[in-house]
Design an enzyme around this catalytic site. Structure first.
Site, mmCIF file in Angstrom:
data_model
loop_
_atom_site.group_PDB
_atom_site.id
_atom_site.type_symbol
_atom_site.label_atom_id
_atom_site.label_comp_id
_atom_site.label_asym_id
_atom_site.label_seq_id
_atom_site.Cartn_x
_atom_site.Cartn_y
_atom_site.Cartn_z
ATOM 1 N N ASP A 152 8.132 2.155 13.695
ATOM 2 C CA ASP A 152 6.742 2.413 13.325
ATOM 3 C C ASP A 152 6.015 2.966 14.537
ATOM 4 O O ASP A 152 6.503 2.902 15.672
ATOM 5 C CB ASP A 152 6.077 1.131 12.837
ATOM 6 C CG ASP A 152 6.686 0.636 11.522
ATOM 7 O OD1 ASP A 152 7.151 1.490 10.743
ATOM 8 O OD2 ASP A 152 6.731 -0.597 11.323
ATOM 9 N N HIS A 192 10.927 7.783 12.100
ATOM 10 C CA HIS A 192 9.940 6.880 11.504
ATOM 11 C C HIS A 192 10.561 5.958 10.457
ATOM 12 O O HIS A 192 9.933 4.982 10.012
ATOM 13 C CB HIS A 192 8.805 7.692 10.874
ATOM 14 C CG HIS A 192 7.471 7.030 10.987
ATOM 15 N ND1 HIS A 192 7.308 5.669 10.904
ATOM 16 C CD2 HIS A 192 6.228 7.532 11.155
ATOM 17 C CE1 HIS A 192 6.037 5.362 11.009
ATOM 18 N NE2 HIS A 192 5.347 6.482 11.176
#
Length: 436
Positions: free
Chosen positions: A412, A408
């Site tokens: 995204d 992450h």
């Protein structure tokens, strides 16, 4: 003895030079002594020629390993390039070969020892092995030995019957006394039997076995824990209808096998679909180095392969430029090398994206772990027939659940989900890959 003959012959030759005497015996003595001297020089030269073989260079990042096994022992004859030992590292197994033909004269390390690059490993004496004669003589000696042992066995049997004398009657009461003692000893044995039977009543075994972790397993554990601690891992799932891909494989697998001698599987389709999706979502093919993000315009695809020693990820270089057949051939070759333990560091170095197929073992769902410094890994699973709605009707379709674990810090949720949807679209209609 040789030295005395040489000295005496030398003195005789000096006398011949001084007094001009000629003696045939003295000259013959010098000739025999010189022969012995030549033999001594020959043997000493062989001893001086024994070479010490060192632990070879394994890789820039590998400086030590564990000596796993000796394939040859002291006295064994070997040929040039024959494998002598195996060194286990945290990535690959390194074979140590004989630099030339000869005989092993000394082993300088034991199995399970940690050895470093450049360390003395064993000594070899060059030349043709002379062990054949000794090996041929040893079986004859062994075959003669049993013949000698059989004779003393036959002699006591011949002497035993002709001795029924009155002394034998006196020996009979002597034999009865130990029988009484043995009967006395049998009583405590009967008491010990119920005691031994008590543990057998316990259900199941309580044994434990401790096995030292090999270097590859230790390295895998270290890398996976490092990935878990460093990456902000998150997993997204999706379902793929495998009907079209399975139909394409069924239609063309025989022709591909006949023409290209390789089986057409699902891995090539997944690999090709991922290369197209990675072009559209370049962050899934990137990595973090320090405070920079490295984007790549090529795809080096790591393919997870299970081996007896652990999971390895050989790399298919420039997968984006290959077709289905080329990818299948490369994956097949790398898989065979992995199972045979023949992978090199070059085969596993690098990699920008990983595919792990747990479906071959029957996995239905799973969350794969990122192979750092990569930013994502795709997990394939087993195919199951499930009811799905198609054009308002419930039909049975072969469904595979796929998982994308991503870092992450780089991707995204929107990018990760979009990537997985792109892979789904390419696989549910493989013709789209021709238009990409």
């Amino acid at each position: 003895m040789f030295s005395k003959q040489i000295i005496s012959a030398a003195r005789g030759r000096a006398l011949l030079n001084a007094h001009g005497a000629t003696a045939v015996a003295m000259s013959r003595g010098w000739a025999t002594a010189s022969g012995h001297a030549k033999r001594a020089a020959f043997h000493s030269s062989n001893l001086l020629q024994a070479e010490t073989v060192k632990v070879p260079q394994m890789a820039e990042s590998i400086t030590e390993g564990t000596l796993k096994s000796w394939l040859k022992q002291v006295g064994d004859s070997v040929s040039a390039d024959e494998e002598i030992a195996t060194i286990e590292t945290d990535k690959i197994d390194v074979s140590v070969n004989a630099p030339k033909s000869g005989k092993i004269v000394e082993l300088l390390a034991n199995e399970e020892d940690t050895v470093t690059v450049g360390q003395d490993l064993f000594r070899i004496e060059p030349g043709e092995a002379e062990a054949s004669s000794s090996q041929e003589s040893s079986p004859t000696e062994e075959s003669e030995a049993p013949k000698e042992t059989r004779k003393p066995e036959e002699k006591p049997t011949e002497k035993a019957p002709p001795e029924p004398t009155p002394a034998a009657k006196q020996e009979q009461p002597k034999k009865e006394e130990p029988k009484k003692e043995s009967s006395k000893k049998e009583a405590p044995k009967k008491e010990s039997k119920p005691e031994a039977a008590a543990p057998s009543a316990a259900p199941g075994s309580r044994n434990e076995t401790r096995v030292k972790m090999n270097r590859m397993r230790l390295r895998i554990a270290e890398r996976l824990k490092e990935s878990q601690n460093a990456a902000a891992s998150l997993t997204t799932f999706n379902e793929i209808d495998m009907s079209s891909l399975m139909d394409m494989r069924k239609r063309y697998k025989d022709a591909v096998l006949k023409e290209h001698e390789v089986k057409l599987g699902f891995m090539s389709a997944f690999a090709k679909a991922c290369t197209f999706a990675l072009k559209e979502i370049p962050a899934a093919n990137a990595s973090i180095e320090g405070d920079e993000i490295v984007y790549r315009d090529y795809v080096d695809l790591s393919v997870a392969v299970a081996t007896p020693k652990g999971l390895v990820t050989p790399v298919v270089r420039n997968a984006e430029s290959m077709n289905f057949i080329g990818i299948e051939k490369e994956i097949t070759a790398l898989g065979k090398k992995a199972r045979d333990g023949k992978l090199t560091l070059e085969d596993m170095a690098g990699g920008t994206f990983t595919i792990s197929n747990g479906g071959v073992f029957g996995s239905l769902y799973g969350t794969p772990i990122i192979n750092l410094p990569q930013s994502a890994v795709l997990g394939m699973h087993t195919i199951k027939d499930r009811p799905v709605v198609v054009d308002g009707q419930i039909v049975i379709r072969p469904i595979m659940v796929v998982a994308l674990t991503y870092d992450h810090r780089l991707l995204d949720g929107r990018e990760a989900v979009t990537f997985l949807v792109k892979v789904k679209e390419y696989l549910e209609d493989p013709r789209k890959m021709l238009l990409a």
